[in-house]
Design an enzyme around this catalytic site. Structure first.
Site, short mmCIF file in Angstrom:
data_model
loop_
_atom_site.label_atom_id
_atom_site.label_comp_id
_atom_site.label_asym_id
_atom_site.label_seq_id
_atom_site.Cartn_x
_atom_site.Cartn_y
_atom_site.Cartn_z
N SER A 114 -28.27 -31.48 44.38
CA SER A 114 -28.46 -30.03 44.39
C SER A 114 -29.47 -29.61 45.44
CB SER A 114 -28.95 -29.57 43.02
OG SER A 114 -29.32 -28.21 43.04
N TYR A 138 -34.81 -29.23 36.39
CA TYR A 138 -33.47 -29.53 36.90
C TYR A 138 -33.53 -30.10 38.31
CZ TYR A 138 -28.90 -28.80 39.02
OH TYR A 138 -27.74 -28.99 39.71
N LYS A 142 -32.60 -34.03 39.53
CA LYS A 142 -31.62 -34.37 40.56
C LYS A 142 -32.26 -35.25 41.64
CE LYS A 142 -27.70 -32.53 39.36
NZ LYS A 142 -26.48 -33.35 39.17
#
Length: 316
Positions: A114, A138, A142
């Site tokens: 991402s 998040y 990643k």
């Protein structure tokens, strides 16, 4: 094997493999995916990447030679309130997947990463050399996933690459569509379908029209890049550790609103609201490295993206 292959992006990746005649098996716990998104001819194993034994059995029973890893908890904003869940799904889950792959001798993986790994970069154009500085659990999860692949590559010869991308939109077919409650396109289309006026958050940014500028890429183009990377690894080719799948120029929120009105035929003037905390003015990435090594191209225009998303929304 496509983990998360029953989701919006994953199902498009499965479809892209099918178009080039490569069989797949889907592993998905259906927490956000949909059974109906998986073609009838593609085996669907319902379960979690946290279940190492299940993953290992799936790899063995289906003679898997490579993995495209899309399964995970993907909501950056929600991850701030649910960090432990985010790390369990995205970090622990990836570790279990890699453990199962090692046990079965599966040595190729393409990881869905991402742009959240970059945080708020202070550059006009993000490249693979731009420092990473994630600002949410998040994004951090990643980045740690990328580290796990890197370290397993050093330790056990894992062949891998990670694809970092931004806002994925559109549909390749009306059977597949974005069901996220957090993404801009489905939020705007749902508002228009319900007769509500979409909203812009922040109109005073230092951008040409005052609204945020982002990379928006069509899901079919994204899916093709995953297939290209997987085929390159399976054929013994060498890839960089990380690639950005970016447009190079970006699109503003107001440009998206204009395209929404133009394509849907619904004339509206978006409501304007104050900025949301933490929204950077511009994040746009270069896709030059991916174009060179993966044949990455932006084959769909903004109107194509809106039109395909709107047709899929109307069909459901």
């Amino acid at each position: 094997m496509v983990t998360g292959g029953a989701g919006y992006i994953g199902s498009h990746v499965v479809g892209a493999f099918g178009l080039v005649g490569l069989p797949t098996v889907v592993l998905d716990d259906l927490s956000s995916g949909h059974r109906g998104f998986v073609p009838d001819e593609v085996p669907l194993v319902e379960g979690s990447i946290l279940d190492t034994d299940l993953v290992a059995r799936t790899l063995a029973e289906h003679d898997v030679v490579g993995v495209v890893h899309l399964a995970g908890f993907k909501y950056a904003g929600v991850s701030v309130d649910r960090p432990l869940h985010t790390y369990e799904q995205n970090v622990t889950g990836t570790a279990h997947l890699l453990e199962a792959m090692a046990a079965q001798g599966v040595q190729n993986i393409v990881f869905s990463s991402s742009a959240a790994t970059y945080g708020t970069p202070d550059v006009d154009l993000v490249t693979e050399e731009t420092p990473t500085a994630p600002e949410s659990p998040y994004g951090e999860s990643k980045l740690i996933g990328e580290w796990l692949l890197r370290d397993q590559g050093r330790a056990a010869g894992l062949r891998h690459t990670s694809l970092r991308y931004f806002n994925v939109v559109g549909s390749a077919t009306t059977d597949l569509y974005d069901t996220s409650p957090h993404n801009l396109f489905p939020l705007v289309l749902e508002a228009l379908a319900a007769g509500r006026t979409p909203r812009i958050n922040g109109t005073d940014y230092a951008t040409p029209d005052g609204t945020c500028v982002r990379d928006y890429i069509h899901v079919a183009d994204l899916a093709d890049a995953h297939v290209a990377a997987a085929r390159t690894l399976a054929d013994g080719g060498t890839l960089q550790r990380v690639y950005n799948l970016g447009s190079g120029d970006g699109v503003s929120v107001r440009q998206i609103m204009d395209a929404m009105a133009r394509v849907t035929g619904i004339d509206f003037t978006p409501d304007e609201a104050p900025r949301r905390p933490g929204d950077p003015a511009r994040i746009v990435a270069s896709g030059e490295a991916a174009a060179r090594d993966l044949g990455w191209t932006m084959r769909h225009s903004l109107d194509d993206m809106v039109r395909s998303a709107w047709e899929a929304r109307q069909a459901h």
